[in-house]
Design a protein around this motif. Structure first.
Motif, PDB file in Angstrom:
ATOM      1  N   LEU A 209       0.855  -1.184   0.000  1.00 44.75           N
ATOM      2  CA  LEU A 209       0.000   0.000   0.000  1.00 44.75           C
ATOM      3  C   LEU A 209       0.887   1.229   0.000  1.00 44.75           C
ATOM      4  CD1 LEU A 209      -2.969   0.999   0.221  1.00 44.75           C
ATOM      5  CD2 LEU A 209      -2.682   0.926   2.716  1.00 44.75           C
ATOM      6  N   THR A 210       0.559   2.206  -0.841  1.00 38.45           N
ATOM      7  CA  THR A 210       1.328   3.445  -0.906  1.00 38.45           C
ATOM      8  C   THR A 210       0.417   4.640  -0.633  1.00 38.45           C
ATOM      9  OG1 THR A 210       0.981   3.737  -3.292  1.00 38.45           O
ATOM     10  CG2 THR A 210       2.897   2.422  -2.605  1.00 38.45           C
ATOM     11  N   GLU A 211       1.023   5.807  -0.548  1.00 38.42           N
ATOM     12  CA  GLU A 211       0.385   7.088  -0.240  1.00 38.42           C
ATOM     13  C   GLU A 211       0.048   7.157   1.249  1.00 38.42           C
ATOM     14  OE1 GLU A 211       0.533   9.459  -2.399  1.00 38.42           O
ATOM     15  OE2 GLU A 211       1.195   8.093  -3.979  1.00 38.42           O
ATOM     16  N   GLY A 212       0.701   8.112   1.903  1.00 44.10           N
ATOM     17  CA  GLY A 212       0.598   8.235   3.347  1.00 44.10           C
ATOM     18  C   GLY A 212      -0.812   8.337   3.884  1.00 44.10           C
ATOM     19  N   ALA A 213      -1.661   9.146   3.251  1.00 46.44           N
ATOM     20  CA  ALA A 213      -3.030   9.324   3.741  1.00 46.44           C
ATOM     21  C   ALA A 213      -3.819   8.023   3.685  1.00 46.44           C
ATOM     22  CB  ALA A 213      -3.735  10.415   2.947  1.00 46.44           C
ATOM     23  N   ALA A 214      -3.587   7.232   2.644  1.00 49.21           N
ATOM     24  CA  ALA A 214      -4.254   5.936   2.531  1.00 49.21           C
ATOM     25  C   ALA A 214      -3.720   4.963   3.574  1.00 49.21           C
ATOM     26  CB  ALA A 214      -4.069   5.373   1.128  1.00 49.21           C
ATOM     27  N   ILE A 215      -2.410   4.973   3.761  1.00 43.97           N
ATOM     28  CA  ILE A 215      -1.787   4.040   4.707  1.00 43.97           C
ATOM     29  C   ILE A 215      -2.283   4.283   6.128  1.00 43.97           C
ATOM     30  CG2 ILE A 215       0.388   3.400   5.814  1.00 43.97           C
ATOM     31  CD1 ILE A 215       1.741   3.851   3.055  1.00 43.97           C
ATOM     32  N   VAL A 216      -2.293   5.533   6.566  1.00 43.83           N
ATOM     33  CA  VAL A 216      -2.668   5.784   7.959  1.00 43.83           C
ATOM     34  C   VAL A 216      -4.133   5.450   8.220  1.00 43.83           C
ATOM     35  CG1 VAL A 216      -0.822   7.455   8.406  1.00 43.83           C
ATOM     36  CG2 VAL A 216      -3.049   8.283   7.565  1.00 43.83           C
ATOM     37  N   GLN A 217      -5.006   5.690   7.234  1.00 46.15           N
ATOM     38  CA  GLN A 217      -6.411   5.318   7.409  1.00 46.15           C
ATOM     39  C   GLN A 217      -6.566   3.802   7.449  1.00 46.15           C
ATOM     40  OE1 GLN A 217      -9.444   8.087   5.372  1.00 46.15           O
ATOM     41  NE2 GLN A 217      -7.550   8.380   4.205  1.00 46.15           N
ATOM     42  N   TYR A 218      -5.848   3.116   6.576  1.00 45.39           N
ATOM     43  CA  TYR A 218      -5.902   1.650   6.582  1.00 45.39           C
ATOM     44  C   TYR A 218      -5.437   1.103   7.928  1.00 45.39           C
ATOM     45  CZ  TYR A 218      -4.666  -3.184   5.828  1.00 45.39           C
ATOM     46  OH  TYR A 218      -4.558  -4.551   5.977  1.00 45.39           O
ATOM     47  N   LEU A 219      -4.338   1.637   8.446  1.00 48.83           N
ATOM     48  CA  LEU A 219      -3.818   1.160   9.723  1.00 48.83           C
ATOM     49  C   LEU A 219      -4.839   1.347  10.837  1.00 48.83           C
ATOM     50  CD1 LEU A 219      -0.131   2.448   9.533  1.00 48.83           C
ATOM     51  CD2 LEU A 219      -0.897   0.046   9.517  1.00 48.83           C
ATOM     52  N   ALA A 220      -5.458   2.516  10.894  1.00 51.47           N
ATOM     53  CA  ALA A 220      -6.460   2.765  11.932  1.00 51.47           C
ATOM     54  C   ALA A 220      -7.658   1.844  11.766  1.00 51.47           C
ATOM     55  CB  ALA A 220      -6.893   4.225  11.897  1.00 51.47           C
ATOM     56  N   ASP A 221      -8.150   1.723  10.537  1.00 49.95           N
ATOM     57  CA  ASP A 221      -9.343   0.909  10.299  1.00 49.95           C
ATOM     58  C   ASP A 221      -9.094  -0.568  10.552  1.00 49.95           C
ATOM     59  OD1 ASP A 221     -10.773   3.160   9.609  1.00 49.95           O
ATOM     60  OD2 ASP A 221     -10.587   2.860   7.445  1.00 49.95           O
ATOM     61  N   SER A 222      -7.961  -1.078  10.099  1.00 50.79           N
ATOM     62  CA  SER A 222      -7.698  -2.514  10.225  1.00 50.79           C
ATOM     63  C   SER A 222      -7.426  -2.922  11.669  1.00 50.79           C
ATOM     64  CB  SER A 222      -6.525  -2.929   9.332  1.00 50.79           C
ATOM     65  OG  SER A 222      -5.336  -2.274   9.707  1.00 50.79           O
ATOM     66  N   ASN A 223      -7.156  -1.928  12.515  1.00 50.98           N
ATOM     67  CA  ASN A 223      -6.933  -2.203  13.931  1.00 50.98           C
ATOM     68  C   ASN A 223      -8.106  -1.756  14.804  1.00 50.98           C
ATOM     69  OD1 ASN A 223      -3.930  -3.177  14.516  1.00 50.98           O
ATOM     70  ND2 ASN A 223      -3.889  -1.797  12.767  1.00 50.98           N
TER      71      ASN A 223
END
Length: 201
Positions: A63-77
């Motif tokens: 996964l690339t792009e910081g804004a996408a990564i941080v949202q994914y991390l929050a959501d997946s946890n």
């Protein structure tokens, strides 16, 4: 998971979020000039865009792009403290902040990191200043963080980009609320840990 990062770059934002979540993860440094990682891998084979951050997931997806990564991390946890529930107005506000930081504030620093001089540098500094003026207004009501009293993934991103005012000589003296925000975030254990891991503190 493995985060590919370059010290002090925008990849510091997901690095902070990973520490906020407290799970297991690996990091690998990237030399953005040579496009190689610290283990000698061709970074373009990992992220064809050639820039950080990139997050390799457990199943091998990247996964690339910081804004996408941080949202994914929050959501997946399930970290609703870091990113409100999808489909809510609060989540749209988070995305509004992330988009502004990425497309307006972050990009405005570009010329200053790529050797702009003379009038081009002056124009870039003015452009950054205009964006910082806007971010200053976000704290006019006394809120501690962008969405209110709770730290979110947008705050991690803003902290990183606003901190670039030091390296560029702009400083934050003209933006006292934003300056106070940066210092407040700098004290978070996740920020201390991420910056130490990147050799920034």
């Amino acid at each position: 998971m493995k985060l590919y990062y370059t010290p002090g770059f925008c990849s510091l934002s997901p690095h902070i979020v990973l520490h906020e979540l407290g799970g297991q993860f690996d990091v690998e440094r990237v030399d953005v000039a040579t496009k190689t990682t610290e283990t000698g891998a061709d970074f373009r084979a990992i992220n064809p865009k050639g820039y950080v951050p990139a997050l390799r997931l457990g199943d091998g997806e990247v996964l690339t792009e910081g804004a996408a990564i941080v949202q994914y991390l929050a959501d997946s946890n399930g970290a609703r403290r870091l990113a409100p529930e999808p489909g809510t107005l609060a989540r749209a506000r988070l995305q509004e902040q992330l988009n502004f930081i990425a497309s307006e504030l972050h990009k405005a620093f570009g010329p200053l990191f790529h050797g702009a001089t003379g009038e081009a540098k002056d124009a870039a500094v003015a452009n950054v200043g205009n964006r910082l003026d806007h971010m200053e207004t976000q704290f006019a009501d006394g809120r501690a963080y962008l969405l209110g009293e709770n730290f979110s993934v947008a705050d991690a991103y803003l902290f990183v980009v606003a901190s670039w005012t030091g390296a560029t000589g702009i400083g934050l003296a003209k933006w006292p609320r934003l300056s106070a925000f940066v210092e407040r975030v700098r004290q978070r254990p996740s920020v201390v840990a991420a910056m130490a891991a990147e050799g920034l503190a």
